[in-house]
Design an enzyme around this catalytic site. Structure first.
Site, PDB file in Angstrom:
ATOM      1  CD  GLU A 120       7.286   0.745  -8.499  1.00 56.80           C
ATOM      2  OE1 GLU A 120       7.046   0.063  -7.505  1.00 56.80           O
ATOM      3  OE2 GLU A 120       6.689   1.794  -8.758  1.00 56.80           O
ATOM      4  N   GLY A 252       0.269   6.093 -13.840  1.00 53.96           N
ATOM      5  CA  GLY A 252      -0.410   7.322 -13.449  1.00 53.96           C
ATOM      6  C   GLY A 252       0.566   8.268 -12.791  1.00 53.96           C
ATOM      7  CG  HIS A 288      -1.268   6.386  -4.304  1.00 50.86           C
ATOM      8  ND1 HIS A 288      -2.083   5.304  -4.078  1.00 50.86           N
ATOM      9  CD2 HIS A 288      -0.109   5.864  -4.799  1.00 50.86           C
ATOM     10  CE1 HIS A 288      -1.459   4.195  -4.410  1.00 50.86           C
ATOM     11  NE2 HIS A 288      -0.250   4.510  -4.862  1.00 50.86           N
ATOM     12  CD  GLU A 289       2.324   8.051  -6.822  1.00 52.47           C
ATOM     13  OE1 GLU A 289       3.420   7.518  -6.542  1.00 52.47           O
ATOM     14  OE2 GLU A 289       1.362   7.421  -7.281  1.00 52.47           O
ATOM     15  CG  HIS A 292       4.032   5.061  -2.577  1.00 55.13           C
ATOM     16  ND1 HIS A 292       3.955   3.793  -2.071  1.00 55.13           N
ATOM     17  CD2 HIS A 292       3.222   5.076  -3.681  1.00 55.13           C
ATOM     18  CE1 HIS A 292       3.135   3.070  -2.823  1.00 55.13           C
ATOM     19  NE2 HIS A 292       2.677   3.827  -3.800  1.00 55.13           N
TER      20      HIS A 292
END
Length: 846
Positions: A120, A252, A288-289, A292
């Site tokens: 990404e 991160g 957070h990941e 996703h």
């Protein structure tokens, strides 16, 4: 110039990828066959740094042209329709943490290499030819051969299917975007577990870390997946969820589907000596990941201008998840402290990007990852939307969204449509003003002739062009009898006195719980009423008063001197949230305080008095059973007490250092950075800097590394500072991923600022080579913009960076920084005398 979309001429269905990777030579040999639908007889694939020897289509060799400028290989296939195009090529491992790249580390003095990927936003093209666009979803059959040694393993998005003569063959992936493909190989240790639904979860790291450092992330990952499956009402789509800590990593973390990669400090937790803040940070990154894996991976934005669909949502959900899993952490307080504060400050500068912004060229994609806008502001908007809809409708709308668009691509309106269908509210009308417009409003609240007048206008720090923008502002008030939304420029509510009486005479406040993206300027009696009740207000409301008054002063709407005058109202606060608000305000006031001046002495005295009661209450030692808030607050209180030159605190810090000087990592983690900093400030010892630096190189504890770098930057020795700066070019001392942090520690200190700035200018070519395209690259533009405060520095900044405005990846950051420095210089010039006077007066009275 807008970049052309290659999916318009070729739609991929499947990639068969074979990679042969040699770590010693850093060479890659690749064979890729891409099957899909050709819409033209001449088609193009993205490729960067790939050297092609053969291209075939319809089973025959075909002509091709390599277009390096556009990062393409153009293939003449002669006809349209379903086709398989195959490529043979060679490439090299990159050393800038993009594409397929090595990570370096040591175990017991032996240097080792791990190979990982970062695709990404548009770096898959550095590993294999592809339609490297998020809309071009396909399945991937990955096979990897490498110079395998005993103890090496390899992991990827899907389970390993078989191993044929050292070729690791992985199961076919689900349909996904090219930027989500990932693999990691090398010597890794791991721990595994399973969710209640049977998803296998694993945590991986190199062997220079304690195996126990994997326990916390593994537990959080398992529980987070279980939470999301329930909240989304959508099963986790893959058989496993791997979490891999990499020694070198540009961001991160990265949400590769089923194979999430992390910077080590963002995943690993020292089980014996970690702060509550460290645990919270790691937990929210993991959450957070994992958010996703549904929002971003299962359903993906169609193009990069809707990146906010990924990041804003995941940033919101990390807090929703952690609030459910660890309610004692009060993570929404952390949200106000970090996300809300970051968004409000950045979003007040004219020229800031909107959450949704058009992207015409891949070089602009990097600028979209502005943490203050796409992440912080965007998540704040999601928090606002969730409150407006109610959690039940919000969650149900998401479930519908995933069901309707799984394995596909969307734009923002697709999300609004699903939420509207469930809630019955016009979500698009509510959200468009927030997502598509930059900035945010200040709502002015005042009473004129017994009429409550509420008005909105765009809020600017520094100069700003008022374009008459309006927002749908949820008032979220504590009073009944007021409208829910302020959508016009102004609303007038007559009969204020009677309305106040109906609300039991309570002080009026807006934006309850700080959940909407605006600030309030209370005028006259409304402000007096609030301050008179400050002790009875909720902690978040007290924090908002400090937050909003600070921003109004920063914009020159009021004076910082006015803000100093309200500080005595907060001397008895025990809340972590409120005291953090005080600490943030004190940091702003330091702009006006000259070193070694009478004002500095008065300011130190004032700061000491503000935190005296909490210093007496909390002290230096953690108490069994204390709250997460008190544990987090201790570091702030000790830092401010030492700033105030408290003799008892300085002596105690030195005693703790002396007791741990043979094992600095053993200092209790919640006070360790304070003790390390104090010893450098007290001794100003070059020898101690050497000790810290040697410890920095040897330790694998990433949080401890950052603390050591922050401490050495406090030295007041020009020779030592020059040595520190020069060490940034030695990757054996400071990894490229850490240069920005280490450099900023020196830039923000007055004594070392000139040297740090000179080093940046002299080494710009080095930074471009090492970090160009990396997510920390533009920090070297942004950090000076956040720091410089004199007219001379403004002139120097413009002289160096204005010639670089043609760089699309840096243009907006440069323009924003110039405006920020300009505003800061003007603010200090106009308010310094009044602020100095107020500091001295309040310090004497308190």
């Amino acid at each position: 110039m807008a970049v052309k979309r290659l999916i318009e001429t070729f739609v991929p269905e499947n990639y068969k990828i074979f990679l042969d990777i040699d770590r010693k030579t850093k060479k890659i040999k690749g064979q890729v066959a891409i099957t899909g639908e050709a819409k033209d007889s001449v088609i193009a694939f993205h490729a960067k740094g790939l050297h092609f020897s053969k291209v075939r289509a319809f089973s025959v060799d075909t002509n091709f042209i390599e277009n390096e400028e556009d990062e393409e290989i153009v293939v003449k296939i002669g006809e349209t329709g379903r086709v398989t195009v195959s490529f043979e090529y060679e490439a090299e491992l990159t050393d800038n943490m993009m594409g397929i790249y090595p990570s370096y580390y040591e175990v017991n003095g032996e240097k080792k290499m791990l190979i990982g990927t970062q695709f990404e936003s548009h770096f898959a093209r550095q590993a294999f030819p592809s339609i490297d666009e998020p809309e071009a979803k396909a399945t991937f059959d990955l096979s990897v051969k490498f110079d395998e040694e005993e103890g090496d393993i390899i992991v990827s998005n899907m389970p390993e299917l078989l191993n044929i003569n050292g070729i690791h063959v992985f199961e076919r992936t689900v349909k996904m975007s090219s930027y989500l493909l990932a693999f990691v190989f090398g010597e890794l240790q791991f721990k595994k577990g399973k969710t209640k639904s049977g998803v296998e979860v694993g945590a991986f790291a190199t062997k220079d870390h304690s195996e126990a450092a994997l326990d916390f992330p593994l537990d959080i990952a398992i529980r987070s997946i279980e939470f999301y499956e329930d909240y989304y009402k959508t099963p986790y789509p893959l058989p496993h969820s791997w979490h891999i800590a990499l020694p070198d990593f540009s961001a991160g973390a990265m949400e590769n589907w089923g194979c999430i990669t992390y910077r080590e400090v963002c995943m690993l937790v020292d089980p014996e000596n970690a702060t509550i803040q460290s645990k919270q940070y790691v937990a929210t990154v993991i959450a957070h990941e994992l958010a996703h894996q549904w929002f971003g991976d299962l359903v993906t934005m169609q193009w990069w201008d809707d990146l906010w669909l990924n990041e804003s949502f995941a940033n919101n959900m990390e807090y929703v998840c952690m609030d459910a899993l660890e309610p004692s952490w009060n993570v929404w307080e952390s949200f106000s402290i970090s996300e809300a504060n970051m968004a409000l400050n950045r979003d007040a500068t004219d020229g800031v990007q909107s959450v949704h912004v058009e992207v015409t060229h891949p070089d602009e994609i990097g600028t979209l990852f502005d943490p203050a806008i796409v992440y912080a502001k965007g998540s704040r908007l999601m928090v606002m939307l969730r409150k407006w809809l109610g959690d039940e409708d919000f969650a149900a709308g998401l479930a519908l969204y995933f069901k309707r668009h799984q394995y596909g691509n969307t734009v923002g309106d697709n999300l609004w449509d699903a939420l509207a269908e469930v809630s019955g509210k016009d979500v698009a009308a509510f959200m468009h003003s927030w997502v598509n417009q930059p900035g945010y409003p200040v709502v002015t609240a005042e009473v004129i002739d017994d009429t409550l007048v509420l008005s909105q206008k765009q809020f600017f720090v520094g100069e700003g062009a008022d374009k008459g923008r309006l927002w749908n502002v949820p008032l979220n008030t504590n009073w009944s009898g007021l409208p829910d939304l302020l959508s016009s420029e102004k609303v007038e509510i007559p009969g204020f006195a009677a309305l106040k009486a109906k609300n039991d005479g309570k002080a009026l406040f807006l934006n309850d719980a700080n959940m909407a993206h605006y600030i309030i300027d209370y005028k006259g009696q409304l402000l007096t009423d609030l301050l008179s009740e400050v002790e009875t207000l909720e902690n978040v409301t007290k924090f908002q008063i400090l937050q909003d008054r600070k921003l109004l002063a920063k914009a020159g709407v009021i004076s910082y001197a006015d803000v100093v005058n309200i500080l005595p109202a907060f001397t008895n606060e025990e809340s972590y949230l409120v005291n953090t608000g005080l600490s943030q305000l004190i940091s702003e006031l330091e702009l006006f305080v000259d070193e070694d001046s009478e004002t500095e002495k008065a300011f130190q005295s004032l700061v000491g008095k503000l935190f005296a009661k909490n210093y007496a209450r909390l002290g230096w030692d953690k108490v069994a059973g204390e709250s997460a808030g008190d544990e987090s607050l201790r570091g702030i209180v000790l830092s401010k007490t030492l700033y105030a030159e408290n003799a008892d605190a300085k002596a105690k810090a030195s005693q703790i250092f002396a007791a741990h000087k043979e094992n600095l990592a053993g200092i209790p983690a919640d006070i360790r950075p304070i003790v390390l900093n104090n010893e450098i400030k007290t001794t100003n010892s070059a020898e101690l800097v050497k000790t810290y630096r040697e410890t920095y190189v040897k330790t694998s504890l990433q949080e401890f590394k950052r603390e050591l770098e922050g401490a050495v930057a406090l030295i007041k020795d020009e020779k030592v500072i020059a040595e520190l700066l020069e060490s940034f070019k030695n990757a054996d001392i400071v990894k490229p991923q850490d240069i920005a942090f280490s450099w900023f520690y020196l830039l923000r200190n007055d004594f070392s600022q000139d040297a740090a700035w000179a080093w940046e200018k002299a080494n710009w070519a080095f930074l471009e080579e090492k970090l160009g395209g990396d997510m920390s690259y533009d920090k070297f533009v942004i950090y000076p913009g956040n720091t410089f405060k004199t007219a001379d520095k403004l002139a120097e900044y413009k002289a160096f960076f204005e010639p670089k405005l043609e760089n699309q990846g840096l243009k907006r950051s440069i323009e924003m920084a110039i405006k920020q420095i300009t505003a800061r210089v003007a603010l200090i010039d106009s308010q310094k005398a009044d602020v100095d006077k107020s500091i001295k007066e309040i310090s004497e009275k308190l």
